[in-house]
Write an enzyme that holds these catalytic residues in place. Structure first.
Site, mmCIF file in Angstrom:
data_model
loop_
_atom_site.group_PDB
_atom_site.id
_atom_site.type_symbol
_atom_site.label_atom_id
_atom_site.label_comp_id
_atom_site.label_asym_id
_atom_site.label_seq_id
_atom_site.Cartn_x
_atom_site.Cartn_y
_atom_site.Cartn_z
ATOM 1 N N MET A 122 -8.110 -3.430 -3.866
ATOM 2 C CA MET A 122 -7.436 -4.355 -4.781
ATOM 3 C C MET A 122 -6.337 -3.622 -5.552
ATOM 4 O O MET A 122 -5.858 -4.105 -6.583
ATOM 5 C CB MET A 122 -8.436 -5.003 -5.725
ATOM 6 N N HIS A 127 -10.047 5.861 -4.112
ATOM 7 C CA HIS A 127 -9.501 5.131 -2.962
ATOM 8 C C HIS A 127 -8.927 6.110 -1.930
ATOM 9 O O HIS A 127 -9.040 5.908 -0.728
ATOM 10 C CB HIS A 127 -8.359 4.207 -3.398
ATOM 11 N N GLN A 150 -22.122 -4.391 -2.500
ATOM 12 C CA GLN A 150 -21.019 -4.877 -1.652
ATOM 13 C C GLN A 150 -21.129 -4.290 -0.242
ATOM 14 O O GLN A 150 -21.007 -5.003 0.759
ATOM 15 C CB GLN A 150 -19.680 -4.487 -2.301
ATOM 16 N N SER A 155 -10.894 1.494 -10.900
ATOM 17 C CA SER A 155 -9.648 0.997 -11.503
ATOM 18 C C SER A 155 -9.914 0.457 -12.896
ATOM 19 O O SER A 155 -9.041 0.485 -13.765
ATOM 20 C CB SER A 155 -9.050 -0.109 -10.631
HETATM 21 O O1 PAF Z 1 -14.023 -3.246 -3.391
HETATM 22 C C1 PAF Z 1 -12.967 -3.890 -3.551
HETATM 23 O O2 PAF Z 1 -11.946 -3.379 -4.042
HETATM 24 C C2 PAF Z 1 -12.924 -5.353 -3.156
HETATM 25 O O3 PAF Z 1 -14.139 -5.985 -3.404
HETATM 26 C C3 PAF Z 1 -12.491 -5.572 -1.695
HETATM 27 C C4 PAF Z 1 -13.490 -4.967 -0.738
HETATM 28 C C5 PAF Z 1 -11.122 -4.949 -1.467
HETATM 29 C C6 PAF Z 1 -12.403 -7.072 -1.390
HETATM 30 O O4 PAF Z 1 -11.477 -7.706 -2.204
#
Ligand code: PAF
Length: 284
Positions: free
Chosen positions: A30, A37, A153, A186
């Site tokens: 995002m 990242h 997630q 973030s």
């Molecule tokens: O982990 C994230 O930044 C978000 O949940 C993702 C996987 C990009 C989906 O929008």
């Protein structure tokens, strides 16, 4: 890094790379990229030849009172960081490119959605799975990399990949941390100086649980009480949950083993922080 905004352009670029024999790696994000990242990009590059990243702040995964509007955005900075780590393509679509009309078909998560983040943020993981499924269909990667920091997630994405027969290998990358142990996120940008200083106590509590486990403690209740106890009295912090669960389905069990994880979420002022630590080596 070459930046494209349309689905057609991503597909053309990926098709050309694949025709040249490249294995495609994908890191969905995002944006507001930090070192965490970039370690996902490094993992993707180690497993693939042509790495695609996406930056899309997905409205579908934010609740009505959450931070969609104020979520940090820095596409130019993101592009520079991605280029410095060897990313070949950045997909940065508009909202209309991804959701040209109301999204009527969504991916509903399995039972691992019912607790923890899923219970506190209803609809969040349906939003995540829906956008990740769409991005997978757009990019058609061979491998996709996600961070262990968002353990629930990752669990739900792993289930989606398997149960919907998506031909994608999932790589889970260990959590990147600041020097004091705070998991990079973030949302750390929202913390005031004092909040930032105290935020690392969350990792301290997780480490405490891990060392008790390593010393032989197996009672989930004792481990959880130790974790919560370590967070008592931290200024500005309130605990949403602190639990010891099985790492593959996030179910709480009475005793912990080498396939367990401690997971936690706290509210730090106006900022929500989540983190987790694995207990044992996953072999149980
Ligand atoms: O982990 C994230 O930044 C978000 O949940 C993702 C996987 C990009 C989906 O929008």
């Amino acid at each position: 890094v070459r930046t494209v905004a349309t689905i057609a352009d991503v597909r053309a670029a990926v098709r050309a790379a694949r025709q040249g024999g490249a294995k495609i790696g994908f890191v969905p994000t995002m944006g507001a990229l930090h070192e965490g990242h970039l370690t996902l990009i490094d993992r993707a590059l180690a497993a693939a030849d042509f790495v695609v990243a996406s930056v899309f702040v997905n409205p579908l995964q934010f609740g009505p009172n959450e931070d969609f509007e104020r979520y940090p955005r820095d596409l130019q900075g993101d592009g520079a960081k991605l280029a410095s780590r060897g990313t070949r393509l950045l997909f940065a679509p508009s909202r209309d490119e991804i959701y040209p009309a109301e999204q009527r078909i969504t991916v509903q998560p399995g039972p691992a959605d019912s607790e923890w983040e899923g219970a506190i943020r209803p609809g969040h993981f349906a939003g995540v799975l829906t956008v990740v499924a769409k991005l997978f269909n757009i990019v058609s990667p061979d491998v996709a990399v996600f961070g262990q920091k968002d353990l629930q997630q990752v669990t739900l994405i792993d289930e989606m990949i398997r149960e919907l027969n998506m031909p994608i290998a999932l790589i889970v990358s260990p959590t990147a941390r600041d020097r004091d142990g705070l998991a990079l996120s973030s949302r750390n940008a929202y913390l005031s100086r004092d909040e930032r200083q105290n935020a690392s106590r969350l990792y301290g509590a997780l480490r405490k649980v891990q060392s008790l486990y390593e010393a032989g403690e197996r009672s989930t209740q004792t481990l959880e009480e130790a974790g919560r106890g370590a967070l008592e009295g931290v200024p500005g912090m309130s605990v949403d949950y602190f639990a010891v669960v099985r790492r593959d389905d996030l179910v709480r069990t009475e005793s912990a083993d080498d396939a367990s994880a401690a997971i936690a979420a706290v509210q730090m002022g106006r900022t929500r922080l989540i983190d987790n630590i694995l207990l044992g080596d996953g072999s149980a």
